[in-house]
Motif scaffolding. Sequence first.
Motif, PDB file in Angstrom:
ATOM      1  N   LEU A   1      85.148  21.654  70.005  1.00 31.67           N
ATOM      2  CA  LEU A   1      84.260  20.405  70.088  1.00 31.67           C
ATOM      3  C   LEU A   1      84.002  19.687  68.732  1.00 31.67           C
ATOM      4  O   LEU A   1      83.740  20.668  68.064  1.00 31.67           O
TER       5      LEU A   1
ATOM      6  N   GLN B   1      85.075  21.528  80.349  1.00 33.79           N
ATOM      7  CA  GLN B   1      84.664  22.439  79.035  1.00 33.79           C
ATOM      8  C   GLN B   1      83.971  23.532  79.487  1.00 33.79           C
ATOM      9  O   GLN B   1      84.066  24.758  78.889  1.00 33.79           O
ATOM     10  N   GLY B   2      82.853  23.612  80.212  1.00 32.35           N
ATOM     11  CA  GLY B   2      81.962  24.587  80.524  1.00 32.35           C
ATOM     12  C   GLY B   2      82.556  25.425  81.142  1.00 32.35           C
ATOM     13  O   GLY B   2      82.304  26.918  81.064  1.00 32.35           O
TER      14      GLY B   2
ATOM     15  N   ASP C   1      82.398  17.629  80.957  1.00 29.83           N
ATOM     16  CA  ASP C   1      81.395  18.560  80.678  1.00 29.83           C
ATOM     17  C   ASP C   1      81.689  20.040  81.791  1.00 29.83           C
ATOM     18  O   ASP C   1      81.661  21.080  81.323  1.00 29.83           O
ATOM     19  N   VAL C   2      82.152  19.333  82.905  1.00 27.79           N
ATOM     20  CA  VAL C   2      82.379  20.657  83.695  1.00 27.79           C
ATOM     21  C   VAL C   2      83.577  21.209  83.446  1.00 27.79           C
ATOM     22  O   VAL C   2      83.838  22.678  83.332  1.00 27.79           O
TER      23      VAL C   2
ATOM     24  N   ARG D   1      74.889  25.971  81.073  1.00 25.30           N
ATOM     25  CA  ARG D   1      74.510  25.101  81.961  1.00 25.30           C
ATOM     26  C   ARG D   1      75.285  23.830  81.478  1.00 25.30           C
ATOM     27  O   ARG D   1      74.905  23.411  80.413  1.00 25.30           O
ATOM     28  N   VAL D   2      75.832  23.090  82.208  1.00 30.39           N
ATOM     29  CA  VAL D   2      76.531  21.908  81.825  1.00 30.39           C
ATOM     30  C   VAL D   2      75.868  20.645  82.519  1.00 30.39           C
ATOM     31  O   VAL D   2      76.274  19.285  82.000  1.00 30.39           O
ATOM     32  N   VAL D   3      75.275  20.624  83.542  1.00 30.26           N
ATOM     33  CA  VAL D   3      74.543  19.551  84.226  1.00 30.26           C
ATOM     34  C   VAL D   3      73.058  19.620  83.677  1.00 30.26           C
ATOM     35  O   VAL D   3      72.593  20.477  83.822  1.00 30.26           O
ATOM     36  N   GLY D   4      73.025  18.278  83.499  1.00 36.04           N
ATOM     37  CA  GLY D   4      71.274  18.039  82.742  1.00 36.04           C
ATOM     38  C   GLY D   4      70.312  18.460  83.983  1.00 36.04           C
ATOM     39  O   GLY D   4      70.746  18.404  85.025  1.00 36.04           O
TER      40      GLY D   4
ATOM     41  N   ALA E   1      76.247  15.066  84.933  1.00 33.74           N
ATOM     42  CA  ALA E   1      77.370  15.733  84.018  1.00 33.74           C
ATOM     43  C   ALA E   1      78.584  14.828  84.066  1.00 33.74           C
ATOM     44  O   ALA E   1      78.889  14.221  85.372  1.00 33.74           O
ATOM     45  N   THR E   2      79.340  14.886  83.038  1.00 32.40           N
ATOM     46  CA  THR E   2      80.686  14.171  83.365  1.00 32.40           C
ATOM     47  C   THR E   2      81.624  15.321  83.638  1.00 32.40           C
ATOM     48  O   THR E   2      81.681  16.507  83.423  1.00 32.40           O
ATOM     49  N   GLU E   3      83.021  14.717  84.035  1.00 34.79           N
ATOM     50  CA  GLU E   3      84.127  15.705  84.551  1.00 34.79           C
ATOM     51  C   GLU E   3      84.442  16.539  83.235  1.00 34.79           C
ATOM     52  O   GLU E   3      84.655  17.839  83.343  1.00 34.79           O
TER      53      GLU E   3
END
Length: 84
Positions: free
Chosen positions: A30, A18-19, A15-16, A3-6, A11-13
């Motif tokens: 990282l 890298q996830g 985050d999406v 899960r990358v969205v809190g 979430a940042t771009e």
Amino acid sequence: PIRVVGAGGNATEADVTQGSRYAAGLPVTLDGVTYRPPHPAQVINLSLGGAISAADAQPMCVAIAEARAAGSLVVAAAGNGYGT
């Protein structure tokens, strides 16, 4: 599951990006440490919303192309802005 969205929907771009790479089994670095999951995802489901420019979306597009090339099926729903 990754899960990358809190829980609040943020979430940042990055985050999406890298996830997505990590879920597909691609290396992600990282803070100087490189990670790779033991079991790459066969399916990556993205549900995204909010305004974004084409330039800001480009790294995510590249990550999705890399995930597909690595063998993951990527399914995405966009425009989930809660009525916006």
